[in-house]
Design a protein around this motif. Sequence first.
Motif, mmCIF file in Angstrom:
data_model
loop_
_atom_site.group_PDB
_atom_site.id
_atom_site.type_symbol
_atom_site.label_atom_id
_atom_site.label_comp_id
_atom_site.label_asym_id
_atom_site.label_seq_id
_atom_site.Cartn_x
_atom_site.Cartn_y
_atom_site.Cartn_z
ATOM 1 N N SER A 555 47.437 39.009 30.209
ATOM 2 C CA SER A 555 47.092 39.211 28.805
ATOM 3 C C SER A 555 46.116 38.140 28.325
ATOM 4 O O SER A 555 45.156 38.410 27.602
ATOM 5 N N HIS A 556 46.358 36.899 28.741
ATOM 6 C CA HIS A 556 45.475 35.778 28.388
ATOM 7 C C HIS A 556 44.073 36.003 28.957
ATOM 8 O O HIS A 556 43.062 35.862 28.248
ATOM 9 N N ALA A 557 43.990 36.380 30.231
ATOM 10 C CA ALA A 557 42.688 36.597 30.862
ATOM 11 C C ALA A 557 41.956 37.769 30.223
ATOM 12 O O ALA A 557 40.735 37.717 30.016
ATOM 13 N N ALA A 558 42.677 38.831 29.891
ATOM 14 C CA ALA A 558 42.049 39.999 29.275
ATOM 15 C C ALA A 558 41.455 39.643 27.909
ATOM 16 O O ALA A 558 40.349 40.091 27.561
ATOM 17 N N TYR A 559 42.187 38.840 27.146
ATOM 18 C CA TYR A 559 41.686 38.456 25.819
ATOM 19 C C TYR A 559 40.384 37.663 25.951
ATOM 20 O O TYR A 559 39.389 37.947 25.266
ATOM 21 N N PHE A 560 40.364 36.668 26.841
ATOM 22 C CA PHE A 560 39.185 35.814 26.928
ATOM 23 C C PHE A 560 38.044 36.491 27.674
ATOM 24 O O PHE A 560 36.878 36.142 27.466
ATOM 25 N N LEU A 561 38.346 37.494 28.498
ATOM 26 C CA LEU A 561 37.274 38.301 29.062
ATOM 27 C C LEU A 561 36.578 39.090 27.962
ATOM 28 O O LEU A 561 35.341 39.162 27.914
ATOM 29 N N ARG A 562 37.345 39.687 27.052
ATOM 30 C CA ARG A 562 36.734 40.431 25.934
ATOM 31 C C ARG A 562 35.879 39.498 25.075
ATOM 32 O O ARG A 562 34.795 39.870 24.627
ATOM 33 N N VAL A 598 40.850 34.631 39.803
ATOM 34 C CA VAL A 598 40.346 34.538 41.183
ATOM 35 C C VAL A 598 41.459 34.827 42.178
ATOM 36 O O VAL A 598 41.244 35.501 43.200
ATOM 37 N N GLY A 599 42.660 34.365 41.905
ATOM 38 C CA GLY A 599 43.759 34.597 42.821
ATOM 39 C C GLY A 599 44.539 35.861 42.552
ATOM 40 O O GLY A 599 45.286 36.323 43.426
ATOM 41 N N ALA A 600 44.356 36.453 41.353
ATOM 42 C CA ALA A 600 45.232 37.569 40.983
ATOM 43 C C ALA A 600 44.511 38.891 40.751
ATOM 44 O O ALA A 600 45.086 39.962 40.992
ATOM 45 N N ASP A 601 43.285 38.861 40.255
ATOM 46 C CA ASP A 601 42.579 40.097 39.929
ATOM 47 C C ASP A 601 41.074 39.837 40.070
ATOM 48 O O ASP A 601 40.428 39.316 39.166
ATOM 49 N N ARG A 602 40.512 40.207 41.224
ATOM 50 C CA ARG A 602 39.134 39.840 41.532
ATOM 51 C C ARG A 602 38.121 40.540 40.636
ATOM 52 O O ARG A 602 37.035 40.004 40.375
ATOM 53 N N GLU A 603 38.430 41.731 40.165
ATOM 54 C CA GLU A 603 37.489 42.414 39.267
ATOM 55 C C GLU A 603 37.399 41.684 37.931
ATOM 56 O O GLU A 603 36.303 41.483 37.397
ATOM 57 N N ILE A 604 38.547 41.290 37.379
ATOM 58 C CA ILE A 604 38.517 40.501 36.157
ATOM 59 C C ILE A 604 37.780 39.194 36.399
ATOM 60 O O ILE A 604 36.961 38.747 35.577
ATOM 61 N N ALA A 605 38.038 38.568 37.534
ATOM 62 C CA ALA A 605 37.387 37.296 37.851
ATOM 63 C C ALA A 605 35.878 37.462 37.923
ATOM 64 O O ALA A 605 35.117 36.634 37.405
ATOM 65 N N LEU A 606 35.418 38.539 38.567
ATOM 66 C CA LEU A 606 33.983 38.769 38.711
ATOM 67 C C LEU A 606 33.331 38.991 37.339
ATOM 68 O O LEU A 606 32.261 38.432 37.043
ATOM 69 N N ARG A 607 33.969 39.791 36.508
ATOM 70 C CA ARG A 607 33.423 40.047 35.169
ATOM 71 C C ARG A 607 33.420 38.772 34.326
ATOM 72 O O ARG A 607 32.449 38.486 33.610
ATOM 73 N N LEU A 608 34.491 38.015 34.416
ATOM 74 C CA LEU A 608 34.584 36.802 33.609
ATOM 75 C C LEU A 608 33.565 35.758 34.073
ATOM 76 O O LEU A 608 32.906 35.109 33.255
ATOM 77 N N GLU A 639 32.267 42.957 49.839
ATOM 78 C CA GLU A 639 32.836 44.083 49.091
ATOM 79 C C GLU A 639 32.426 43.973 47.620
ATOM 80 O O GLU A 639 32.810 43.033 46.926
ATOM 81 N N VAL A 640 31.637 44.923 47.148
ATOM 82 C CA VAL A 640 31.147 44.918 45.770
ATOM 83 C C VAL A 640 31.964 45.932 44.967
ATOM 84 O O VAL A 640 31.868 47.142 45.214
ATOM 85 N N PRO A 641 32.780 45.483 44.033
ATOM 86 C CA PRO A 641 33.568 46.428 43.236
ATOM 87 C C PRO A 641 32.671 47.429 42.513
ATOM 88 O O PRO A 641 31.560 47.086 42.086
ATOM 89 N N LYS A 642 33.155 48.621 42.370
ATOM 90 C CA LYS A 642 32.371 49.692 41.761
ATOM 91 C C LYS A 642 31.929 49.303 40.350
ATOM 92 O O LYS A 642 32.735 48.865 39.526
ATOM 93 N N GLY A 643 30.634 49.494 40.082
ATOM 94 C CA GLY A 643 30.084 49.226 38.746
ATOM 95 C C GLY A 643 29.837 47.761 38.442
ATOM 96 O O GLY A 643 29.449 47.418 37.320
ATOM 97 N N LEU A 644 30.039 46.893 39.431
ATOM 98 C CA LEU A 644 29.895 45.450 39.168
ATOM 99 C C LEU A 644 28.854 44.824 40.106
ATOM 100 O O LEU A 644 29.000 43.685 40.551
ATOM 101 N N VAL A 645 27.770 45.570 40.357
ATOM 102 C CA VAL A 645 26.724 45.060 41.248
ATOM 103 C C VAL A 645 26.087 43.796 40.669
ATOM 104 O O VAL A 645 25.903 42.793 41.362
ATOM 105 N N GLU A 646 25.713 43.846 39.384
ATOM 106 C CA GLU A 646 25.073 42.678 38.774
ATOM 107 C C GLU A 646 26.015 41.478 38.756
ATOM 108 O O GLU A 646 25.604 40.339 39.027
ATOM 109 N N GLU A 647 27.281 41.742 38.420
ATOM 110 C CA GLU A 647 28.248 40.657 38.383
ATOM 111 C C GLU A 647 28.373 40.010 39.773
ATOM 112 O O GLU A 647 28.406 38.775 39.900
ATOM 113 N N TYR A 648 28.413 40.863 40.793
ATOM 114 C CA TYR A 648 28.506 40.347 42.162
ATOM 115 C C TYR A 648 27.259 39.530 42.508
ATOM 116 O O TYR A 648 27.352 38.436 43.085
#
Length: 930
Positions: A555-562, A598-608, A639-648
């Motif tokens: 929840s904390h990571a989702a808030y600060f990602l937004r 980074v350790g729990a949700d790589r897509e959130i980590a990449l976006r953040l 491995e490039v998550p779908k839709g996150l080419v630029e982030e990668y």
Amino acid sequence: MRIGVLGAVELWGPDGSPVALGGSRPRALLAALALSVGRAVPFEQLVDAVYGEEPPGNAQHALQSQVSRLRALLPAGSLARHPMGYVLTLDPDEIDAHRFERLAVSGRELLALGDHANARKALTEALDLWRGPAPTVRLGDLRLSALEDRIETDLALGRPDIAGLRQLSQEHPYRERLRGQLMRALAADGRPGEALASFDDARRTLADEFGADPSAELSDAHLAVLRGANPARPVPAQLTSFVGRDNEIRQVTSLLDRSRLVTIIGPGGAGKTRLAIESVRRLGEVCFVELAELGDSAQVPQAVIGALGLRDAGLFSGGESPDPVARLVSGLTDRRILVVLDNCEHVVDGAARLARRLLAACPGLRILATSREALGLTGESLCPLPPLATPDTIRLFEERAHAVRPGYRLDAGTVGRICAAVDGLPLGIELAAARLRSFELDEVEARLRQLSHGDRTAEPRPRRCGPWWPGAGTLAGSRRTTVVERTMAKRLAVFAGGARLSAVEEVCGLPADVLAGLVDKSLVEVNAGRYRMLETVRAFCVDQLGDEQEQARRSHAAYFLRLAEEAEPRLRTRDQLAWLATLTAEHANLMAALRWAVGADREIALRLAANTAWYLYLRGLRSEGLPLVVELITLLDKEVPKGLVEEYALCAISAGLHLDHVTEVMRDLGHTLRFPYLVMLWAAIGTAEVITMEMFGDDPWSHAFVETAEGLRTLYFGELVASRAAFEQALASFREVGDRWGIANTLDQLAGIAALEGDPVASLALTDEALQVIGELGDVEDAAELQCRRADNLLRIGEVATARAIYDRVAELGTPQALAAAHRGLGEIARLAGDLDTARALYGRGLSEYEPGPIIAAEIRARILCGLGAIATADGDAERAREHYEQARDEALTRLNLPIAAFAEQGLSGGDLTWEQALHRLRERFVSLW
């Protein structure tokens, strides 16, 4: 009876009522006597004061008449005849001018002692005596000095009157101390650009009016602004009195006089932090580094960088992020400063490694550490902190108890037992006293007895907190703390560095009134709209999260990602500074969220990571998040998550990993860039040929960025007319969107073009404007680099002394790129003066300080090599000169930089070619190959 001469001359009787003096002559006589109270004033001087240039025929007789009339108004015997003239014998304190001088001297002495509050009180009392113009030039100067002293106290107390200071500076344009104080006030108010502009105005005024350079004091203020654009974190102010520990303060102070590393050691809650703060409060430059919230030892260097206000590199730089320890060494090498490393115990290895490296490389550095264990370094002096003495424990409890419950009657025996139950540790005493807001004294004692003696019915003692911490017991088992409050407290522990109310409500999923309950129970403190737990409370709550930890962290990571995704595009708009401030306030939370993701949700980590990249770039903090980005890309591999080419791509380029794969995936991007500055990073890895115009959007920022790229392309091919046109269009576009980074960057490039075209005056004006803009971003490194280019232009127009002063000040800042540029400039001055040995040594020092990286840094190296070529030519060593010029030319050509290569080619021709001819020759030989 009182006499006033600071304004209209007045006389007041013993009851304070005004006494009529008559016309101007008796007033002039009284003023002349009062200003010399206690000393005889000659007849001739009194006659001049009373009658001016047209005295009466019998001047002494006329003066006697005036004296007689005045004597009748004064106390008997206070105005007496003297062989030389007349003397007024009153208490000097009854005359406002003398009282003013006494108070002004007292205020200055208190200021020198660091007692700013009492200094301001004395100086204000002195200045309040003034009612009008100064009766003498000397008193007028003293009044200005007292005003400056009071401004100094205002600066120290954090409340300068900028408008008043600006007005005074305009009224007294040659008072350099006032100018320096205005600069410091503007910088402290977050307006370093205006501060630098104020210095330039002062410098021009002094040069135009007197042909003089700024004084050392004003130059030091200028350096302080440059260094303080990101100021070192000061010792935190304290809200409560400090009880006891006099012996320990003397011990710490004495140890710091003899040792460069002092560590205060003791158990949690012993008051190590507070002792450190009280011990260094009146020392010189002090930087306070809080380590309690760090996740591991590797983060210690970056925490110190942040506290010192250092940045990774200037905004015009690219390439790899520097080693943070090397950055600290360069920033502290020539600086006398005391760094306080607070709460080292959980990162003691990292703190020890950093301390050893810095102390070895930085002779002016001292370190005061607080820890539960020693750092274990040779030369470390330890100050073990015992519990407070019994009388001090009782006094501390009483003071804190009466603060929360005024008038409450305390039983000395019970207070003594409570203090003993918490082992005489100050934090335990303070938290126990705070419980009196909710409990009676005997209830506090009973609860502590349960915690200390292991009542089988009590909740288990928290693992990280001993019996000295009543907060743990209150949270864990108090009937006054509800279940929902305990839930709020546990979830609140995921925040690092506190949070605003809206963030707490959303992440914790509970309403604000629950948080208010924790504030009332002293488990959460609120300051400037941010809610933060005491670190000991937070440590306990983290342990209590249990199965909720995953959801709370998510929840904390989702808030600060937004928040990051909302802020990211706005960092390229007119609201840039406001959003930078928002993200800076949440910096610790953003990094904590990234660390978890980074350790729990790589897509959130990449976006953040991608959405904080430009913020970290603008703030000069890229290296702080770099280890996490490297770890993330290592885990993702290709491995490039779908839709996150630029982030990668952003993260991979930053980490320097899988660059070939980045080129592959970017070829098939198929949409407009959401992170347009990705191109800047992408170009640095050498695969920019796959960049297409379709990648850029129609927004003004993207247009400006493309125009900047065109300006750079044509500039490095030596096409100055086309380059200027592109940069001017880019500048207009960046001004339209309000991006300070883009404005400063294009102004700097236009200044460089003007310098290449032989117009240093125009180049100087453009550089000055860039300095003002870059100051708004708090970028001390780019300010330093721009100052060097400013000095280059001053040298070209013959202002050698001013150029030297700028190079010297920039060298003191210690940033690697600025060091190399400053020593190159000083070498150039020495070479032009014919001091070839000094020039050679300075050029050599610049080469040793040069760090490979951005194009600007490469230009510095090439220019140093050209300087060495010129020295070799002057020495008659044609072979060595040719080697230096060829190396400079080849390195510039490797960077596709024809203008700089042309300087080297000109040197190789022995001066037979002009710069334009050398450029033309190189263009014919090399551009077709590119």
